[in-house]
Scaffold this motif. Structure first.
Motif, mmCIF file in Angstrom:
data_model
loop_
_atom_site.group_PDB
_atom_site.id
_atom_site.type_symbol
_atom_site.label_atom_id
_atom_site.label_comp_id
_atom_site.label_asym_id
_atom_site.label_seq_id
_atom_site.Cartn_x
_atom_site.Cartn_y
_atom_site.Cartn_z
ATOM 1 N N THR A 183 18.674 9.180 3.000
ATOM 2 C CA THR A 183 17.395 9.663 3.544
ATOM 3 C C THR A 183 16.221 8.833 3.055
ATOM 4 O O THR A 183 15.115 8.984 3.560
ATOM 5 C CB THR A 183 17.164 11.148 3.198
ATOM 6 N N GLY A 184 16.445 7.951 2.086
ATOM 7 C CA GLY A 184 15.422 6.995 1.688
ATOM 8 C C GLY A 184 14.689 7.338 0.405
ATOM 9 O O GLY A 184 14.604 8.491 -0.001
ATOM 10 N N ASN A 185 14.176 6.296 -0.243
ATOM 11 C CA ASN A 185 13.332 6.406 -1.429
ATOM 12 C C ASN A 185 11.908 6.070 -1.006
ATOM 13 O O ASN A 185 11.684 5.101 -0.283
ATOM 14 C CB ASN A 185 13.818 5.439 -2.517
ATOM 15 N N PHE A 186 10.938 6.865 -1.475
ATOM 16 C CA PHE A 186 9.562 6.749 -1.007
ATOM 17 C C PHE A 186 8.579 6.678 -2.163
ATOM 18 O O PHE A 186 8.709 7.409 -3.146
ATOM 19 C CB PHE A 186 9.182 7.963 -0.145
ATOM 20 N N ILE A 187 7.574 5.833 -2.012
ATOM 21 C CA ILE A 187 6.503 5.752 -3.002
ATOM 22 C C ILE A 187 5.686 7.037 -2.934
ATOM 23 O O ILE A 187 5.330 7.492 -1.847
ATOM 24 C CB ILE A 187 5.642 4.508 -2.760
ATOM 25 N N THR A 188 5.409 7.614 -4.113
ATOM 26 C CA THR A 188 4.620 8.854 -4.170
ATOM 27 C C THR A 188 3.241 8.625 -4.763
ATOM 28 O O THR A 188 2.313 9.351 -4.464
ATOM 29 C CB THR A 188 5.331 9.920 -5.020
ATOM 30 N N LYS A 189 3.134 7.621 -5.646
ATOM 31 C CA LYS A 189 1.829 7.360 -6.255
ATOM 32 C C LYS A 189 1.750 5.926 -6.737
ATOM 33 O O LYS A 189 2.757 5.283 -7.012
ATOM 34 C CB LYS A 189 1.555 8.324 -7.407
ATOM 35 N N VAL A 190 0.513 5.444 -6.809
ATOM 36 C CA VAL A 190 0.224 4.108 -7.320
ATOM 37 C C VAL A 190 -0.823 4.293 -8.409
ATOM 38 O O VAL A 190 -1.896 4.843 -8.164
ATOM 39 C CB VAL A 190 -0.298 3.186 -6.195
ATOM 40 N N LYS A 191 -0.485 3.849 -9.613
ATOM 41 C CA LYS A 191 -1.372 4.036 -10.772
ATOM 42 C C LYS A 191 -2.537 3.045 -10.727
ATOM 43 O O LYS A 191 -2.336 1.845 -10.533
ATOM 44 C CB LYS A 191 -0.550 3.837 -12.053
ATOM 45 N N GLU A 192 -3.735 3.578 -10.894
ATOM 46 C CA GLU A 192 -4.934 2.733 -10.905
ATOM 47 C C GLU A 192 -4.821 1.656 -11.989
ATOM 48 O O GLU A 192 -4.359 1.922 -13.088
ATOM 49 C CB GLU A 192 -6.158 3.605 -11.198
ATOM 50 N N GLY A 193 -5.259 0.439 -11.672
ATOM 51 C CA GLY A 193 -5.254 -0.646 -12.651
ATOM 52 C C GLY A 193 -3.891 -1.269 -12.897
ATOM 53 O O GLY A 193 -3.753 -2.141 -13.746
ATOM 54 N N SER A 194 -2.873 -0.836 -12.164
ATOM 55 C CA SER A 194 -1.511 -1.349 -12.359
ATOM 56 C C SER A 194 -1.253 -2.545 -11.446
ATOM 57 O O SER A 194 -2.015 -2.808 -10.514
ATOM 58 C CB SER A 194 -0.510 -0.246 -12.028
ATOM 59 N N PRO A 195 -0.141 -3.266 -11.689
ATOM 60 C CA PRO A 195 0.237 -4.334 -10.762
ATOM 61 C C PRO A 195 0.412 -3.817 -9.326
ATOM 62 O O PRO A 195 0.034 -4.491 -8.374
ATOM 63 C CB PRO A 195 1.558 -4.842 -11.327
#
Length: 139
Positions: free
Chosen positions: A66-78
């Protein structure tokens, strides 16, 4: 090949290992022609012991595929610095290794093998993400 004449433009992402190149190209060009999201490769470089700065959710064994999904992106990260990663993107490949049929634990293990460089192949997929939306909001 199976690519129709008149379709042009370079692809933003190469097919993951084990995925037929003609089928991938047709899928991407069809998405382009119909205004759907196209897969893209996102290179990330992290400082040692920094992490790449994104969270993701994925299936257990009973929901494999069913897939893997991005849930969040940390500020200031790569991940944030790339300007290309955002929640609700399906992770198609990690360093061109196809992760579409992997469980979350298997995908995590693959990511853990990456030193400080990584290329994620992702595509926007709000529909596929929908079953995870309530889980993601609780994190």
């Amino acid at each position: 090949g199976s690519i129709r004449r008149g379709r042009s433009g370079s692809l933003n992402a190469r097919p993951p290992n084990g995925v037929d190149e003609d089928a991938w190209t047709n899928q991407v060009l069809t998405a382009r022609e119909t205004g759907q999201a196209e897969p893209m490769e996102v290179p990330l470089v992290a400082e040692p012991d920094e992490g790449f700065g994104f969270g993701f959710v994925g299936p257990d064994e009973s929901h494999r595929g069913t897939g893997n999904f991005i849930t969040k992106v940390k500020e200031g990260s790569p991940a944030a610095a790339s300007g290309m990663l955002r929640p609700k993107q399906r992770i198609l490949a990690v360093n061109r290794e196809n992760v579409q049929n992997l469980t979350m634990d298997e995908a995590m293990a693959l990511l853990a093998q990456c030193d400080n460089q990584l290329v994620l192949t992702v595509v926007d997929d709000e529909v596929g993400f929908a079953p995870y939306a309530s889980k993601a909001s609780r994190r």
